[in-house]
Design a protein around this motif. Structure first.
Motif: not given
Length: 399
Positions: A112-117
């Motif tokens: 989820a953190q990576w997709r936001r980035s």
């Protein structure tokens, strides 16, 4: 939903299968394009770390990791409003026997953190326990539920869960932990120095009153036992063991724990076996093997082992196998009443050994055949991990 004007379609698909997923998404009508994804799948296959084979890992990771990656790839070029993943607090706080499940959910939180980035919508909700839903919580037995209560996690109602879901979509955070904590249980853990470091900010650590002359000395279990007669030593240790067994099994009263009853008859499995070992290690402040209930298969047997470990005079009487007079040992065993063997939890193990010896005896078989059978059994035991050894010792296997 249909009463409010929505059109609902229920379709079955292995989301981890990219071709099958692509085929399902092609069925979404152009007039009502896909605007959001909520991924809730999960599979449990609990066991101690040593028992987690590649197959058991794959079975748990596939519906979490593989499916979410497939959904990401299939929808990354669509103009989605939401991409929600149901994770678990086990990935944040850890969970006994859930190394595979914890890893799968930790991936979702990081993803989820990576997709936001990447400028894509994403939120991972690391849920605690839901109650009365018939889902994963529905598979929890009394022992599992007791373990959850001890951990300080209380079940969420459907209303509470859905309210937290709605809130999670509006915070702007990529990873959240919607969990209902029992602060009293956490405070009890803090008082026993067992509270996970991640949760120490939620409760105050109880203050211990100090004596006028300085800190209150900590009296070890072995020191408390040292000044007691043998009978009282045994009674104190047996009470301790029964209390810890009752806690692990979710009983409210240690009086329900029969001292001579085999752990296999109480419903122990590999997870509860290791939990009992861990609790007794903390209480006695000594090292104990993960195979504790295999080596000492009843509360009375563990009690005598603890006494031998904690009181040197008892341990000094232990004999090595090479020093044993087999004929004398057989004679001594023959003089022990069956009731005493039952109390020690030894009788059932002896009966199993006797039955195994009888079933393996083939009329006319030669000594080399018997030797080969023994060697095969030895290799089988050597190849077992801790969980398999415990399960087999307790008779919970058909192999």
């Amino acid at each position: 939903m249909e009463g409010l004007g929505a059109r609902v379609v229920v379709a079955a698909c292995d989301v981890a299968d990219r071709e099958a997923l692509a085929g399902l998404l092609r069925e979404v009508p152009d007039g009502a394009p896909l605007s959001g994804v909520v991924h809730t799948a999960g599979v449990l296959d609990d066991g101690v770390i040593a028992s987690l084979t590649p197959q058991r890992l794959a079975a748990v990771l596939r519906p979490k990791v593989d499916a979410v990656l497939a959904l990401h790839e299939a929808t990354r070029d669509l103009d989605l409003d939401t991409f929600v993943m149901y994770s678990s607090a086990s990935g944040v706080l850890g969970g006994p026997g859930q190394g595979n499940y914890s890893a799968a959910n930790a991936f979702l939180d990081a993803f989820a953190q990576w997709r936001r980035s990447q400028g894509l919508p994403a939120v991972s909700l690391a849920w605690g326990l839901w109650g009365d839903t018939g889902g994963m919580a529905g598979a929890l037995d009394r022992t599992d539920q007791a373990r959850m209560r001890r951990s300080g996690i209380r079940p969420l109602s459907v209303e509470e869960g859905m309210a937290l879901f709605d809130t999670g979509l509006t915070t702007g955070e990529p990873a959240l932990v919607p969990v209902k904590f029992d602060l009293a249980a956490l405070a009890a853990q803090a008082g026993a120095d067992q509270l996970p470091s991640m949760l120490q900010g939620l409760v105050r650590r109880p203050r211990r009153a100090a004596a006028a002359g300085g800190p209150v000395p900590v009296v070890s279990l072995s020191d408390r036992l040292a000044g007691l007669p043998e009978e009282e030593q045994t009674e104190m240790l047996l009470d301790l063991v029964r209390e810890e067994v009752a806690v692990v099994l979710g009983h409210t009263d240690a009086e329900n724990i029969v001292p001579g009853q085999a752990f296999s008859e109480m419903g122990f499995d590999s997870l509860t076996a290791v939990e009992l070992r861990n609790r007794l290690m903390r209480a006695a402040d000594i090292a104990l093997p993960a195979t504790l209930i295999f080596d000492y298969p009843s509360p009375v047997a563990i009690t005598e082992h603890l006494r031998a470990e904690l009181i040197p005079d008892v341990a000094s009487g232990t004999m090595e196998l090479a020093d044993v007079d087999e004929a004398g040992l057989r004679k001594a065993l023959a003089s022990v009443p069956l009731e005493r063997l039952q109390e020690l939890g030894v009788l059932q193990q002896l009966l199993r050994l006797t039955a195994a010896a009888s079933s393996s005896a083939v009329p006319g078989a030669t000594t080399p055949v018997a030797s080969e059978t023994q060697q095969s059994a030895a290799h089988l035991i050597a190849d077992m991990d801790v969980a398999d050894l415990i399960e087999r010792a307790m008779g919970n296997t058909t192999n």
